[in-house]
Design an enzyme around this catalytic site. Structure first.
Site, PDB file in Angstrom:
ATOM      1  N   PHE A 174      23.499 -34.199  32.294  1.00  0.00           N
ATOM      2  CA  PHE A 174      22.463 -33.426  32.259  1.00  0.00           C
ATOM      3  C   PHE A 174      22.591 -32.040  32.431  1.00  0.00           C
ATOM      4  O   PHE A 174      23.267 -31.666  33.276  1.00  0.00           O
ATOM      5  CB  PHE A 174      21.092 -34.088  33.189  1.00  0.00           C
ATOM      6  CG  PHE A 174      19.978 -33.081  33.243  1.00  0.00           C
ATOM      7  CD1 PHE A 174      18.956 -33.185  32.164  1.00  0.00           C
ATOM      8  CD2 PHE A 174      19.548 -32.403  34.410  1.00  0.00           C
ATOM      9  CE1 PHE A 174      17.786 -32.547  32.235  1.00  0.00           C
ATOM     10  CE2 PHE A 174      18.353 -31.927  34.402  1.00  0.00           C
ATOM     11  CZ  PHE A 174      17.450 -31.827  33.212  1.00  0.00           C
ATOM     12  N   MET A 200      11.967  -0.554  12.062  1.00  0.00           N
ATOM     13  CA  MET A 200      13.273  -0.241  11.194  1.00  0.00           C
ATOM     14  C   MET A 200      13.411  -1.145  10.089  1.00  0.00           C
ATOM     15  O   MET A 200      13.985  -0.928   9.212  1.00  0.00           O
ATOM     16  CB  MET A 200      14.225  -0.400  12.386  1.00  0.00           C
ATOM     17  CG  MET A 200      15.521  -0.053  11.867  1.00  0.00           C
ATOM     18  SD  MET A 200      15.771   1.698  11.399  1.00  0.00           S
ATOM     19  CE  MET A 200      16.091   2.550  12.875  1.00  0.00           C
TER      20      MET A 200
HETATM   21  C1  LIG Z   1      16.989  -9.738  18.807  1.00  0.00           C
HETATM   22  C2  LIG Z   1      17.082  -9.034  17.623  1.00  0.00           C
HETATM   23  N1  LIG Z   1      16.559  -9.718  16.682  1.00  0.00           N
HETATM   24  C3  LIG Z   1      16.370  -8.608  15.376  1.00  0.00           C
HETATM   25  C4  LIG Z   1      16.962  -7.551  15.345  1.00  0.00           C
HETATM   26  C5  LIG Z   1      16.693  -6.805  14.015  1.00  0.00           C
HETATM   27  N2  LIG Z   1      15.914  -5.727  14.436  1.00  0.00           N
HETATM   28  C6  LIG Z   1      16.483  -4.436  14.610  1.00  0.00           C
HETATM   29  S1  LIG Z   1      14.999  -3.116  14.803  1.00  0.00           S
HETATM   30  C7  LIG Z   1      13.975  -4.519  14.382  1.00  0.00           C
HETATM   31  C8  LIG Z   1      12.669  -3.822  14.640  1.00  0.00           C
HETATM   32  C9  LIG Z   1      12.038  -3.582  15.626  1.00  0.00           C
HETATM   33  O1  LIG Z   1      10.570  -3.429  16.039  1.00  0.00           O
HETATM   34  P1  LIG Z   1      10.072  -2.739  17.050  1.00  0.00           P
HETATM   35  O2  LIG Z   1      10.402  -3.178  18.319  1.00  0.00           O
HETATM   36  O3  LIG Z   1       8.686  -2.621  16.824  1.00  0.00           O
HETATM   37  O4  LIG Z   1      10.705  -1.238  16.891  1.00  0.00           O
HETATM   38  P2  LIG Z   1      10.294  -0.266  15.555  1.00  0.00           P
HETATM   39  O5  LIG Z   1      11.521  -0.121  14.749  1.00  0.00           O
HETATM   40  O6  LIG Z   1       8.993  -0.788  14.950  1.00  0.00           O
HETATM   41  O7  LIG Z   1      10.132   1.342  16.361  1.00  0.00           O
HETATM   42  C10 LIG Z   1      14.470  -5.660  14.028  1.00  0.00           C
HETATM   43  C11 LIG Z   1      13.784  -7.005  13.902  1.00  0.00           C
HETATM   44  C12 LIG Z   1      17.509  -7.119  16.793  1.00  0.00           C
HETATM   45  N3  LIG Z   1      18.012  -5.984  16.563  1.00  0.00           N
HETATM   46  N4  LIG Z   1      17.602  -7.802  17.785  1.00  0.00           N
END
Ligand SMILES: Cc1ncc(C[n+]2csc(CCOP(=O)(O)OP(=O)(O)O)c2C)c(N)n1
Ligand SMILES: [Mg+2]
Lengths: 578, 159
Positions: A112, A484
């Protein structure tokens, strides 16, 4: 006095100067938790998810330079710690993760909550230990801290089977006076011949650039870097991980380089004749296409890790050594040298950079611009934040556009103030990291600049912040999208926003913050931004979650053109390439 | 190009996995692998053969060197060296196979009604050629020790 394994562990941690243990209990760790209960030297911070524990310990480490400690149970506790380990590994952060393990006789039986933590974590740790004899615990802890903090730092895992902390089995507390590992000699001194060569090249350069990374922070060598450039007066750029190591306000600072680096920094790198790389590793987010990188530059590369040198870009003058010691040697050599810097050439080089800055540099006064739209630009949020905190805050961040906007627009003048996941790019890092920073520096302003996507990846830690009274300020740059991702889709996928938007299903962050016992504020109009921030920062003893709705169409620029681009190939604005 | 990498490492649980895992993580293949405890038994000596350019091998040896349990790493192929490999072969009575193996220091260990067990040793390129010429006919099984080797002259891997 004889001690149980758990008590040995806690005493060893105390002797390493550990103040906080970020953790989450479970069966295999319960003996250790009982030992925690009985002592006072280390405060245990109960997070709400083990990922939070690792990021908090990591944030503590980045801010203080001392190793952060996380404690998790076996199985799911251990696997939840993996993202945090990988995050620390990629950024060379000394992090200690102690994981409970099932009893020794059950290992290998699919018992476990059994997981082969050593196996799973192997590619993302600097080293790992499994405790086989309880009396080794003090020595192992001592070695783990030594390994985590010396040479190129990195995370270390210590896996402790439950029977090794059995409270009924007692042992003498014994450990060697000092660590001696015949297979690990991390101290390396820079080769004097290489220092001489570097000096000659630097002094005869006409277009030098100093490219300094996170290694200068980890090596506590910001003063030496400054001293070097007092002599050279060369333009300086920092990597995402290096921001703050050279003061942003200094006239020779060009800003960040790379993917979203400034125009002048990327142009300077591309056109340099000598690049002095210090504690930086020519990451693919910096170099763009390696074969097109800085075509006319001689590369001097100072790094404590020989494997970082000539890995991506061949170094003409490799210098393996501690950054501090290497810079001191270089400074001494420069002072001694009879070669005169070609000040005329250097002056015109600095002028060239000023022209680049003039042409396409970042506009740091966007917040002063008057226009009719009430839509808030995300860049302006960072600029207002900079002014609201007098540039003195510790700023943690998550991953995405908001992170890049902070890197571009918050001027960091001191090392360690900027805490972000650069190498792994871990969404969810910001809030728990801010907890670690706040615990280390309770009197200072600690801000987490995040996105509505990232914050939801470790939002549960709002509860931890209430329990331990951590009045962090969270600035949520809310573009109602995985910004992004959306930007890449705009640029490379014809604007098809596949799985990057969710505006109809976002939580009410104000209510959410309130339900966790904190203060929530929402801003949608430009006119309200400054006063809301001021109000938030006036609430010294409360965690305030400021949800700022911004223009969702905004992109991060500059952006290196890829694939097949060099550092001079950049998008400057939507549809404008330089 | 074929490379022979020699590693002196702590004989500790998991140490071998760290080296083997690293090849995979960094995108290199292991062609042969030999390992065994040496000296007082607290050390292990490993020999790994792999293929790669000079740059590849420089990178892989640097990365191996970073493993905490690793004491010394050296690319034997960088200079003059001795290199041998040992094999054992089980086959149906066959003059041809016996002859091939005899030329490689072959020794008969067992002559059974249905099978012969022989050992042989030589440079890995000799061994490769032998394995090719033996082919499939009459062959039951074959096992290789993987290359082992030492630098020529005074050069050694020690603490
Ligand atoms: C754990 C994780 N999953 C996916 C990604 C890919 N990723 C990079 S930036 C992003 C968007 C982030 O969105 P948000 O936090 O709203 O920031 P914004 O770009 O809108 O400022 C993603 C999905 C990542 N960097 N980390
Ligand atoms: Mg977003």
């Amino acid at each position: 006095m004889k001690l149980s394994g758990g008590d040995l562990l806690l005493r060893a941690l105390k002797e390493e100067g550990v103040k906080f243990i970020f953790g989450y209990p479970g069966g295999a760790a319960l003996h250790i938790y009982d030992s925690i209960f009985k002592q006072k030297a280390c405060d245990h911070i109960l997070v709400r998810h083990e990922q939070g524990a690792t990021h908090a310990a990591d944030g503590y480490s980045r801010a203080t330079g001392k190793p952060g400690v996380a404690l998790v149970t076996s199985g799911p506790g251990a696997t939840n710690a993996i993202t945090g380990l990988a995050t620390a590994y990629m950024d060379s952060i000394p992090l200690i993760v102690i994981s409970g393990q099932v009893q020794s006789h059950l290992i290998g039986t699919d018992s476990f909550q059994e997981t082969d933590m050593i196996g799973i974590s192997r590619p993302i740790v600097k080293h790992s230990f499994i405790v086989q004899n309880t009396q080794d615990i003090p020595r192992i802890i001592q070695e783990a801290f030594h390994i985590a903090t010396t040479g190129r730092p990195g995370p270390v895992v210590i896996d402790i089977p439950k029977d090794k902390t059995d409270p009924s089995k007692l042992y003498e507390y014994k450990k060697p006076k000092e660590v001696s590992l015949r297979s690990y000699q991390p101290r390396v001194s820079p080769h004097p011949g290489q220092i001489k060569k570097a000096c000659k090249n630097i002094l005869s350069a006409e277009r030098p650039v100093i490219y300094a990374g996170g290694g200068v922070i980890l090596g506590n060598a910001h003063k030496e870097l400054m001293a070097l450039n007092k002599l050279l007066k060369a333009p300086v750029t920092n990597t995402l991980m290096g921001l703050g190591v050279y003061p942003a306000k200094d006239r020779y600072f060009m800003g960040m380089l790379g993917m979203h680096g400034t125009y002048q920094a990327n142009m300077a790198m591309h056109n340099a004749d000598v690049i002095i790389a210090i504690g930086a590793r020519f990451d693919d987010r910096i170099t763009n296409t390696p074969s097109l990188f800085a075509p006319n530059a001689r590369i001097i590369h100072i790094d404590v890790d020989p494997a970082s040198i000539s890995k991506i870009i061949n170094a003409d003058i490799p210098i393996v050594g501690q950054v501090k010691e290497s810079l001191n040697a270089l400074i001494k050599e420069i002072k001694r040298s009879k070669i005169k810097i070609d000040t005329e050439a250097l002056e015109s080089w600095n002028q060239q950079i000023a022209q680049w800055r003039e042409k396409h540099g970042l506009d740091h006064e966007l917040y002063l611009k008057k226009n009719k739209s009430q839509m808030i630009l995300p860049q302006v949020v960072v600029q207002e934040l900079y002014h609201a905190t007098n540039g003195n805050a510790w700023v943690t961040s998550d991953v995405g556009q908001h992170q890049m906007f902070v890197a571009q627009y918050y001027h960091f003048n001191k090392p360690r103030r900027w805490v972000n996941s650069g190498g792994l790019g871990t969404m969810g890092f910001g809030l728990p990291a801010a907890m670690g920073v706040k615990l280390a520096f309770p009197k200072d302003e600690v801000v987490c600049v995040t996105g509505e996507g990232s914050i939801q990846m470790c939002i549960q830690e709002l509860s931890t912040c209430l329990q331990y009274n951590l009045p962090i300020k969270i600035i949520n740059i809310n573009n109602e999208a995985l910004g992004m991702v959306r930007q890449w889709q705009d640029m490379n996928y014809g604007g098809r926003h596949s799985a990057s938007t969710y505006s109809d299903s976002l939580p009410d962050f104000v209510k959410l913050a309130e339900s966790y016992g904190h203060v929530g504020m929402k801003v949608t109009k430009k006119a309200d931004l400054k006063k809301t921030l001021d109000k938030a920062f006036s609430m010294k003893d409360r965690l305030v979650f400021v949800d700022v709705y911004v223009d969702p169409d905004e992109h991060v620029y500059p952006m290196l053109v890829a694939p097949n681009g060099s550092m001079k190939d950049m998008w400057i604005k939507k549809n404008i390439k330089a | 190009m074929k490379r022979i990498i020699s590693i002196l490492i702590e004989n500790k649980p998991g140490a071998l996995a760290r080296v083997v895992g690293l090849f995979h993580q960094r995108g290199y293949n292991i062609e042969t692998l030999n390992v065994g405890p040496v000296f007082d038994g607290t050390y292990s000596r490993m020999t790994v053969t792999t293929r790669g350019s000079e740059n590849d091998v420089e990178q892989i040896t640097k990365q191996i060197n970073k493993i905490i349990d690793v004491i010394k790493v050296s690319d034997l192929t960088e200079g003059e060296h001795h290199e041998y490999e040992f094999i054992m072969v089980k086959f149906k009575h066959s003059e041809k196979i016996q002859k091939i193996l005899k030329k490689l220091n072959g020794k008969i260990h067992e002559k059974h009604k249905h099978a012969i067990v022989m050992s042989a040793w030589g440079t890995s390129s000799d061994i490769e050629i032998a394995i090719k010429t033996i082919g499939k006919a009459n062959l039951f099984e074959i096992v290789r020790s993987g290359s082992i080797g030492l630098h020529e002259g005074e050069k050694v891997l020690k603490i």
